[in-house]
Design an enzyme around this catalytic site. Sequence first.
Site, PDB file in Angstrom:
ATOM      1  CB  SER A 185      -0.939  -0.004   1.204  1.00 25.63           C
ATOM      2  OG  SER A 185      -0.190  -0.076   2.396  1.00 25.63           O
ATOM      3  CG  HIS A 213      -4.176  -1.463  -0.819  1.00 20.87           C
ATOM      4  ND1 HIS A 213      -4.731  -0.210  -0.914  1.00 20.87           N
ATOM      5  CD2 HIS A 213      -3.855  -1.628   0.488  1.00 20.87           C
ATOM      6  CE1 HIS A 213      -4.735   0.374   0.267  1.00 20.87           C
ATOM      7  NE2 HIS A 213      -4.211  -0.467   1.145  1.00 20.87           N
ATOM      8  CE  LYS A 243      -7.457  -0.564   3.034  1.00 23.82           C
ATOM      9  NZ  LYS A 243      -6.646  -1.562   3.729  1.00 23.82           N
TER      10      LYS A 243
HETATM   11  C1  PLP Z   1      -6.563  -1.948   5.106  1.00 23.83           C
HETATM   12  C2  PLP Z   1      -5.880  -3.255   5.177  1.00 23.83           C
HETATM   13  C3  PLP Z   1      -6.337  -4.260   6.036  1.00 23.83           C
HETATM   14  C4  PLP Z   1      -7.466  -4.029   7.011  1.00 23.83           C
HETATM   15  O1  PLP Z   1      -8.697  -4.000   6.362  1.00 23.83           O
HETATM   16  P1  PLP Z   1      -9.962  -3.367   7.083  1.00 23.83           P
HETATM   17  O2  PLP Z   1     -11.111  -4.000   6.385  1.00 23.83           O
HETATM   18  O3  PLP Z   1      -9.896  -1.897   6.897  1.00 23.83           O
HETATM   19  O4  PLP Z   1      -9.902  -3.768   8.524  1.00 23.83           O
HETATM   20  C5  PLP Z   1      -5.699  -5.479   6.011  1.00 23.83           C
HETATM   21  N1  PLP Z   1      -4.646  -5.707   5.191  1.00 23.83           N
HETATM   22  C6  PLP Z   1      -4.171  -4.748   4.356  1.00 23.83           C
HETATM   23  C7  PLP Z   1      -3.010  -5.061   3.470  1.00 23.83           C
HETATM   24  C8  PLP Z   1      -4.766  -3.500   4.325  1.00 23.83           C
HETATM   25  O5  PLP Z   1      -4.298  -2.560   3.504  1.00 23.83           O
END
Ligand code: PLP
Length: 395
Positions: A185, A213, A243
């Site tokens: 990310s 992502h 996301k």
């Molecule tokens: C944002 C993210 C998470 C957590 O996801 P949420 O649904 O916001 O709790 C887990 N792993 C990665 C790689 C992330 O970028």
Amino acid sequence: MSPSLETFLDEGLANLKEKGLYSTIDVVEGSNGAIIEVDGEEKINLASNNYLGFATNLELIEAANLATEEYGVGAGAVRTINGTLAIHRELEEKIAKFKGTEAAIAFQSGFNCNMGAISAVMNKDDAILSDELNHASIIDGCRLSRAKIIRVKHSDMKDLEEKAKEAVESGLYNKVMYITDGVFSMDGDIAKMPEIMEIAEKYNLMVYVDDAHGSGVLGGGAGTVKEFGLSDKVDFQMGTLSKAIGVVGGYVAGSQKLIDWLKSQSRPFLFSTSLTPGAAGAVIKAIDLMENDPSYVEKLWDNANYFKEELQRIGYNIGDSQTPITPVILGDEKLAQEFSKKLIENGIYVKPIVFPTVPLGTGRVRNMPTAAHTKEMLDQAVRVYEKVGKEMGII
Ligand SMILES: *Cc1c(COP(=O)(O)O)cnc(C)c1O
């Protein structure tokens, strides 16, 4: 005498502030769309993870409302008591089909999915090879499992192979897993899936890909694993529904046996109330849209490619991102913070990302162009980047 809570908090907060690690939290007045209102002013929003604009999509909102009317605002219980509503079953079938796996399990968030899924399978007799840039929720999930954690240099296949060989040949461990983000990310680079699978097959490693992502972005929306045609090879396709999908929740897609196991052993599934019906309904609609209308993912990529080209054209270092994640790398931490502040003052909402989130000396601001941005918004953002960059002597 042991310190009181108040003493602990006073000292702790002062310490954070002194080190510049205490961040104030901005409040967005309306929804988290392409334009947001902060401090009474409208800004072009380049800081969200709302890749496809689904967080404010009218069809998703309608689906959430319909599901809420039909099933209520809450699921009423944990999944294993009687909180598994028909809409949860529909959601999991939908995710599995979209991911190209036999089955799927939904969690309340991506973070708690990693906490629950890793520790349901790995234990103190096992070892986990983990990319050094993996997300915090992976790190915490690995810790919770009590397996031996072996850090692997970022996307370094030579290091992975050496450490896999060593772990397997040492005879010290029972199971061995490799775990990686699908898309990283901070830089937007993609895990080297074909090489990873070759090494995994050679050393009989389990493979766990966190595609937070990559989902909704790569593989026509189905994610990084699909992009490489590996849907039937990767053991755990984990992802978030918060996301690109725009809602909330997490999931693992995999074999029927794996999902059966997680549904009986994963603690957040057993001991925390299930996703709201509204969230489940909205996610089902999001997957429908991605399956039936490629224009969302296409628009995301068109916007991202355009924005990246423009930033490069005016002289910024945008790193080597292979995805819509667009870092503007400045180097100095203070400069990154100052730059972000100036951009926000000029109507472009982007956040600084500095050490320890990224290595020292690679301070940056990170842009997330989405399918919801118009070309006019992106052009306006580029004009501000040009103005502020020249004023600050960066370009
Ligand atoms: C944002 C993210 C998470 C957590 O996801 P949420 O649904 O916001 O709790 C887990 N792993 C990665 C790689 C992330 O970028």
